[in-house]
Design a protein around this motif. Structure first.
Motif, PDB file in Angstrom:
ATOM      1  N   ASP A 196     -72.754 -10.898  60.088  1.00 58.25           N
ATOM      2  CA  ASP A 196     -71.716 -11.489  60.933  1.00 58.25           C
ATOM      3  C   ASP A 196     -70.496 -11.919  60.135  1.00 58.25           C
ATOM      4  O   ASP A 196     -69.396 -11.980  60.655  1.00 58.25           O
ATOM      5  CB  ASP A 196     -72.279 -12.712  61.666  1.00 58.25           C
ATOM      6  CG  ASP A 196     -73.510 -12.357  62.465  1.00 58.25           C
ATOM      7  OD1 ASP A 196     -73.356 -11.686  63.494  1.00 58.25           O
ATOM      8  OD2 ASP A 196     -74.638 -12.725  62.044  1.00 58.25           O
ATOM      9  N   SER A 197     -70.736 -12.283  58.876  1.00 54.83           N
ATOM     10  CA  SER A 197     -69.606 -12.757  58.077  1.00 54.83           C
ATOM     11  C   SER A 197     -69.781 -12.395  56.612  1.00 54.83           C
ATOM     12  O   SER A 197     -70.894 -12.249  56.119  1.00 54.83           O
ATOM     13  CB  SER A 197     -69.430 -14.273  58.239  1.00 54.83           C
ATOM     14  OG  SER A 197     -70.653 -14.935  58.043  1.00 54.83           O
ATOM     15  N   VAL A 198     -68.628 -12.261  55.964  1.00 53.30           N
ATOM     16  CA  VAL A 198     -68.596 -11.950  54.530  1.00 53.30           C
ATOM     17  C   VAL A 198     -67.571 -12.888  53.909  1.00 53.30           C
ATOM     18  O   VAL A 198     -66.467 -13.044  54.439  1.00 53.30           O
ATOM     19  CB  VAL A 198     -68.189 -10.478  54.290  1.00 53.30           C
ATOM     20  CG1 VAL A 198     -67.887 -10.232  52.818  1.00 53.30           C
ATOM     21  CG2 VAL A 198     -69.287  -9.534  54.781  1.00 53.30           C
ATOM     22  N   ALA A 240     -76.138 -23.426  59.207  1.00 62.43           N
ATOM     23  CA  ALA A 240     -77.496 -23.139  59.673  1.00 62.43           C
ATOM     24  C   ALA A 240     -77.893 -21.678  59.507  1.00 62.43           C
ATOM     25  O   ALA A 240     -79.046 -21.300  59.668  1.00 62.43           O
ATOM     26  CB  ALA A 240     -77.622 -23.549  61.140  1.00 62.43           C
ATOM     27  N   GLY A 241     -76.921 -20.823  59.164  1.00 66.43           N
ATOM     28  CA  GLY A 241     -77.208 -19.394  59.052  1.00 66.43           C
ATOM     29  C   GLY A 241     -77.882 -19.019  57.735  1.00 66.43           C
ATOM     30  O   GLY A 241     -78.217 -19.877  56.925  1.00 66.43           O
ATOM     31  N   ASP A 242     -78.095 -17.700  57.566  1.00 62.71           N
ATOM     32  CA  ASP A 242     -78.720 -17.183  56.346  1.00 62.71           C
ATOM     33  C   ASP A 242     -77.655 -16.612  55.423  1.00 62.71           C
ATOM     34  O   ASP A 242     -76.864 -15.767  55.849  1.00 62.71           O
ATOM     35  CB  ASP A 242     -79.700 -16.047  56.687  1.00 62.71           C
ATOM     36  CG  ASP A 242     -80.945 -16.578  57.381  1.00 62.71           C
ATOM     37  OD1 ASP A 242     -81.278 -17.767  57.183  1.00 62.71           O
ATOM     38  OD2 ASP A 242     -81.566 -15.804  58.142  1.00 62.71           O
ATOM     39  N   THR A 243     -77.663 -17.056  54.175  1.00 65.99           N
ATOM     40  CA  THR A 243     -76.668 -16.568  53.219  1.00 65.99           C
ATOM     41  C   THR A 243     -77.312 -15.690  52.160  1.00 65.99           C
ATOM     42  O   THR A 243     -78.321 -16.058  51.562  1.00 65.99           O
ATOM     43  CB  THR A 243     -75.920 -17.751  52.568  1.00 65.99           C
ATOM     44  OG1 THR A 243     -75.152 -18.408  53.577  1.00 65.99           O
ATOM     45  CG2 THR A 243     -74.987 -17.280  51.466  1.00 65.99           C
ATOM     46  N   TYR A 244     -76.719 -14.514  51.939  1.00 64.65           N
ATOM     47  CA  TYR A 244     -77.132 -13.576  50.899  1.00 64.65           C
ATOM     48  C   TYR A 244     -76.060 -13.582  49.814  1.00 64.65           C
ATOM     49  O   TYR A 244     -74.869 -13.553  50.120  1.00 64.65           O
ATOM     50  CB  TYR A 244     -77.264 -12.166  51.482  1.00 64.65           C
ATOM     51  CG  TYR A 244     -78.393 -11.986  52.474  1.00 64.65           C
ATOM     52  CD1 TYR A 244     -78.349 -12.606  53.724  1.00 64.65           C
ATOM     53  CD2 TYR A 244     -79.498 -11.197  52.165  1.00 64.65           C
ATOM     54  CE1 TYR A 244     -79.392 -12.447  54.632  1.00 64.65           C
ATOM     55  CE2 TYR A 244     -80.545 -11.032  53.069  1.00 64.65           C
ATOM     56  CZ  TYR A 244     -80.480 -11.664  54.303  1.00 64.65           C
ATOM     57  OH  TYR A 244     -81.511 -11.502  55.195  1.00 64.65           O
ATOM     58  N   LEU A 245     -76.481 -13.607  48.555  1.00 64.86           N
ATOM     59  CA  LEU A 245     -75.509 -13.639  47.455  1.00 64.86           C
ATOM     60  C   LEU A 245     -75.397 -12.268  46.799  1.00 64.86           C
ATOM     61  O   LEU A 245     -76.414 -11.671  46.430  1.00 64.86           O
ATOM     62  CB  LEU A 245     -75.950 -14.666  46.396  1.00 64.86           C
ATOM     63  CG  LEU A 245     -76.229 -16.074  46.895  1.00 64.86           C
ATOM     64  CD1 LEU A 245     -76.770 -16.945  45.766  1.00 64.86           C
ATOM     65  CD2 LEU A 245     -74.971 -16.698  47.498  1.00 64.86           C
ATOM     66  N   ALA A 246     -74.154 -11.790  46.673  1.00 70.05           N
ATOM     67  CA  ALA A 246     -73.961 -10.453  46.104  1.00 70.05           C
ATOM     68  C   ALA A 246     -72.619 -10.367  45.396  1.00 70.05           C
ATOM     69  O   ALA A 246     -71.849 -11.330  45.380  1.00 70.05           O
ATOM     70  CB  ALA A 246     -74.054  -9.405  47.211  1.00 70.05           C
ATOM     71  N   SER A 247     -72.341  -9.208  44.820  1.00 70.83           N
ATOM     72  CA  SER A 247     -71.085  -8.988  44.079  1.00 70.83           C
ATOM     73  C   SER A 247     -69.934  -8.781  45.062  1.00 70.83           C
ATOM     74  O   SER A 247     -70.150  -8.455  46.239  1.00 70.83           O
ATOM     75  CB  SER A 247     -71.220  -7.738  43.213  1.00 70.83           C
ATOM     76  OG  SER A 247     -71.151  -6.584  44.045  1.00 70.83           O
ATOM     77  N   ASP A 302     -67.313  -6.481  64.120  1.00 76.15           N
ATOM     78  CA  ASP A 302     -68.217  -7.619  64.302  1.00 76.15           C
ATOM     79  C   ASP A 302     -68.314  -8.533  63.079  1.00 76.15           C
ATOM     80  O   ASP A 302     -69.158  -9.418  63.041  1.00 76.15           O
ATOM     81  CB  ASP A 302     -69.626  -7.116  64.655  1.00 76.15           C
ATOM     82  CG  ASP A 302     -69.653  -6.427  66.008  1.00 76.15           C
ATOM     83  OD1 ASP A 302     -68.757  -6.731  66.839  1.00 76.15           O
ATOM     84  OD2 ASP A 302     -70.547  -5.591  66.238  1.00 76.15           O
ATOM     85  N   VAL A 303     -67.449  -8.281  62.108  1.00 79.76           N
ATOM     86  CA  VAL A 303     -67.536  -9.090  60.877  1.00 79.76           C
ATOM     87  C   VAL A 303     -66.268  -9.928  60.702  1.00 79.76           C
ATOM     88  O   VAL A 303     -65.157  -9.413  60.841  1.00 79.76           O
ATOM     89  CB  VAL A 303     -67.711  -8.188  59.630  1.00 79.76           C
ATOM     90  CG1 VAL A 303     -67.639  -9.013  58.333  1.00 79.76           C
ATOM     91  CG2 VAL A 303     -69.040  -7.446  59.698  1.00 79.76           C
ATOM     92  N   MET A 304     -66.452 -11.221  60.404  1.00 83.39           N
ATOM     93  CA  MET A 304     -65.285 -12.002  59.967  1.00 83.39           C
ATOM     94  C   MET A 304     -65.336 -12.051  58.452  1.00 83.39           C
ATOM     95  O   MET A 304     -66.369 -12.334  57.863  1.00 83.39           O
ATOM     96  CB  MET A 304     -65.267 -13.399  60.573  1.00 83.39           C
ATOM     97  CG  MET A 304     -66.517 -14.210  60.352  1.00 83.39           C
ATOM     98  SD  MET A 304     -66.413 -15.809  61.166  1.00 83.39           S
ATOM     99  CE  MET A 304     -68.140 -16.017  61.643  1.00 83.39           C
ATOM    100  N   GLU A 307     -76.659 -16.778  62.205  1.00 84.13           N
ATOM    101  CA  GLU A 307     -75.584 -16.013  61.569  1.00 84.13           C
ATOM    102  C   GLU A 307     -76.028 -15.495  60.194  1.00 84.13           C
ATOM    103  O   GLU A 307     -76.653 -16.210  59.419  1.00 84.13           O
ATOM    104  CB  GLU A 307     -74.349 -16.911  61.402  1.00 84.13           C
ATOM    105  CG  GLU A 307     -73.135 -16.199  60.810  1.00 84.13           C
ATOM    106  CD  GLU A 307     -71.897 -17.101  60.762  1.00 84.13           C
ATOM    107  OE1 GLU A 307     -71.800 -18.070  61.559  1.00 84.13           O
ATOM    108  OE2 GLU A 307     -71.027 -16.849  59.904  1.00 84.13           O
ATOM    109  N   VAL A 308     -75.704 -14.250  59.914  1.00 85.42           N
ATOM    110  CA  VAL A 308     -76.026 -13.672  58.612  1.00 85.42           C
ATOM    111  C   VAL A 308     -74.725 -13.507  57.835  1.00 85.42           C
ATOM    112  O   VAL A 308     -73.779 -12.877  58.306  1.00 85.42           O
ATOM    113  CB  VAL A 308     -76.745 -12.313  58.763  1.00 85.42           C
ATOM    114  CG1 VAL A 308     -76.958 -11.667  57.395  1.00 85.42           C
ATOM    115  CG2 VAL A 308     -78.070 -12.494  59.482  1.00 85.42           C
ATOM    116  N   GLN A 309     -74.698 -14.107  56.658  1.00 85.03           N
ATOM    117  CA  GLN A 309     -73.493 -14.103  55.838  1.00 85.03           C
ATOM    118  C   GLN A 309     -73.795 -13.506  54.465  1.00 85.03           C
ATOM    119  O   GLN A 309     -74.810 -13.815  53.857  1.00 85.03           O
ATOM    120  CB  GLN A 309     -73.015 -15.556  55.658  1.00 85.03           C
ATOM    121  CG  GLN A 309     -71.879 -15.717  54.663  1.00 85.03           C
ATOM    122  CD  GLN A 309     -71.470 -17.168  54.457  1.00 85.03           C
ATOM    123  OE1 GLN A 309     -70.432 -17.593  54.932  1.00 85.03           O
ATOM    124  NE2 GLN A 309     -72.291 -17.922  53.757  1.00 85.03           N
TER     125      GLN A 309
END
Lengths: 177, 417
Positions: free
Chosen positions: B294-296, B392-399, B324-326, B376-378
């Motif tokens: 949902d977000s980056v 409250a969403g899920d955060t993934y860490l990446a480059s 669909d991405v902010m 929300e998936v970020q």
């Protein structure tokens, strides 16, 4: 006036109901986060160990001048100063443990309460109610109740002694002015 | 007996015996506080030293507002004002970096305030990022920082050291962040607990300053005191230009003592991603590719440099971010923002559909530039994905590259470069 470098007092040994040392007591067990808004030292004591099973009545049992004996990794977790200050609030004289959380150790040193690491203190036959004598400079511990020496603690560092003698980290800073 | 880098830096700042486990009084070259904790530093100074000078050296004392900038709550506004008034009264005027400046640790590198071999303290738990230039930065609580303001010294227990040697050329779509996550995957969240890391190996040596900052920034997530990278010519030149100062470059002695030495081969390392809720929960991006997002957000002290944002701009140029991405972008500092403007990158990012914020810690701190909602998936280029940290969403860490390809695809996606 210099503060004493040999302290004597009654010990309270933090063990569970089966007589086993309790390791990894974190700052939420010592001083729960629901009391974090409290900033007055004299109000803190009553909540000490309020979240440590079997020790909820510690504030009533503890007497001024008592020495607290704890196991490994005492004070793990958050950086809250109250987890140290609650013991000062109850006039606990010093804390001796097998090891401590890094920030907890830092906070204790800054507040001027003597904190000593005695890696084998829980192995020794020390019971709540015994009186001990402990030398901050040499680390020697003597059980007055049964006339036996215990395994030594690591002596206080110079920094720790400086802050202890001054009062707190801030008092030490005042003296440097 | 030989000394490690951290032992040499500390030895330069104390007269006491620098042996791991010893506590020494250490002189502090740079004393700082940010808007988080800054007001309490001031309150401590006023409570304990009411009728005395409060600052040992106004030239060496700094405020860097970066946490919630400009303030979005009355509480933060009041705290910033307390610190701002104190700074105007007691510090050199140039030492107040107000809400427009950006992330304090980055500002200190850019302005030449922190240089190799210096000791720097502040209220930011990621201040050890300064290990990227071989400086000993350390985050501390507000009482410790107040004391450093007042006296110019702090006490510190000399940490043990370990080495991590990384060799090999990662795949062309893997970057400094992937190397960093690769280390986290190997050693976990307590892998360097209480220790100083020295990073070596050709993978580390080939990192530019931005890449070194990325690697050093996540030593906190490995439990470490600091991760030191010996400055190369490029970094030395940068720091000299910025500071107009000479400084010693410390190298460890051959017979220095380390608790452990870890060797990693990152040849053809593929892009990695940390799954919630831990920065050490690392998997190849390919394993989670296809997950809708949902977000980056491209931001933070870990990946908010010009090089990071320029790569994102290159990847999204002439394209549109998925409907669909902010996509949110936060430059680390005002200087980074200016570079983006000057080189036309703000325009490219804007045209692609990104939201571009003013510089600061937005994306990590206190929900500045938005939180995540439940479900929300970020994907974030930041350093922490603990539950609740950014909402409250899920955060993934990446480059930044993985973030950009994900933003375009609308799902977690392996960057193609």
């Amino acid at each position: 006036m210099k503060k004493p470098t040999t302290l004597e007092g009654r010990v309270i040994v933090i063990k569970d109901q089966n007589g086993k040392p309790i390791d990894d007591i974190d700052t939420d067990m010592i001083f729960h986060n629901k009391h974090l808004h409290i900033t007055e030292l004299n109000e803190m004591g009553q909540y000490t160990f309020g979240n440590l099973q079997g020790w909820e009545s510690f504030p009533e049992k503890a007497k001024s001048g008592d020495i607290l004996i704890v196991g490994k990794n005492f004070g793990a977790g958050s950086s809250r100063q109250q987890a140290v200050d609650c013991f000062r609030s109850l006039s606990i004289q010093m804390i001796v443990g097998e090891s401590f959380g890094a920030i907890y150790k830092r906070n204790a040193i800054n507040s001027g309460i003597p904190l000593m690491i005695a890696p084998e203190i829980m192995i020794d036959d020390l019971k709540t109610g015994d009186n001990i004598k402990i030398n901050l400079i040499t680390g020697e511990i003597f059980n007055v109740s049964n006339n036996r020496s215990l395994k030594s603690a690591i002596p206080l560092s110079k920094v720790q002694l400086d802050i202890y003698q001054a009062g707190t980290l801030f008092d030490y800073g005042r003296k440097k002015e | 007996m030989g000394k490690t880098i951290i032992e040499k830096i500390i030895a330069d700042h104390t007269t006491e015996d620098v042996t791991p486990g010893n506590i020494v009084w250490m002189g502090i070259d740079v004393r700082s506080a940010r808007d988080f904790g800054g007001a309490n530093v001031v309150k401590n100074l006023e409570a304990y030293y009411p009728d005395q000078s409060k600052v040992d050296d106004p030239e060496k004392t700094f405020f860097t507002f970066d946490c919630v900038v400009p303030a979005k709550t009355i509480g933060y506004a009041e705290n910033q004002q307390i610190a701002r008034v104190f700074a105007r009264n007691y510090l050199a005027r140039k030492n107040l970096f107000d809400v427009d400046a950006g992330i304090g640790s980055h500002v200190m590198i850019e302005k030449g305030i922190a240089v190799p071999g210096t000791t720097v303290v502040g209220t930011d738990s990621h201040l050890n990022i300064l290990g990227a230039i071989g400086s000993f930065g350390q985050g501390m609580g507000d009482q410790d920082i107040a004391f450093a303001f007042k006296t110019g010294i702090t006490w510190f227990e000399v940490p043990e050291s370990m080495t991590i040697i990384i060799e090999g050329k990662p795949a062309s779509n893997a970057f400094a962040k992937d190397v960093t996550l690769g280390v986290l995957q190997e050693i976990g969240s307590k892998g360097s607990l209480g220790k100083a890391i020295e990073f070596y190996g050709n993978t580390v040596e080939s990192l530019d300053l931005a890449g070194r900052i990325t690697l050093a920034s996540m030593v906190t997530e490995m439990g470490g005191i600091i991760g030191l990278i010996t400055p190369n010519k490029e970094v030395i030149h940068y720091c000299q230009n910025r500071s107009n100062k000479d400084f010693a470059i410390h190298k460890a002695d051959r017979d220095a003592i380390y608790t452990e030495s870890l060797e990693l081969d990152f040849t053809n390392l593929e892009p990695l991603i940390a799954l919630p809720p831990s920065p050490a929960n690392v998997k190849p991006v390919s394993e989670v590719a296809g997950k809708p997002v949902d977000s980056v957000i491209v931001a933070s002290c870990t990946n908010g440099r010009y090089e990071d944002l320029a790569l994102v701009a290159k990847m999204v140029k002439g394209k549109k971010i998925h409907t669909d991405v902010m996509m949110k972008i936060v430059p680390a500092t005002k200087e980074v923002y200016a570079q983006l403007l000057e080189n036309g990158l703000i325009n490219i990012l804007f045209e692609a559909g990104a939201i571009i914020s003013n510089p600061g810690c937005g994306g990590c701190a206190a929900g500045q530039i938005g939180m995540t909602g439940k479900g929300e998936v970020q994907v974030s280029t930041g350093n922490r994905n603990f539950a609740g940290k950014q909402g409250a969403g899920d955060t993934y860490l990446a480059s930044p590259a993985t973030a950009a390809s994900t933003a375009l695809a609308g799902e977690i996606s392996v960057p193609e470069l």
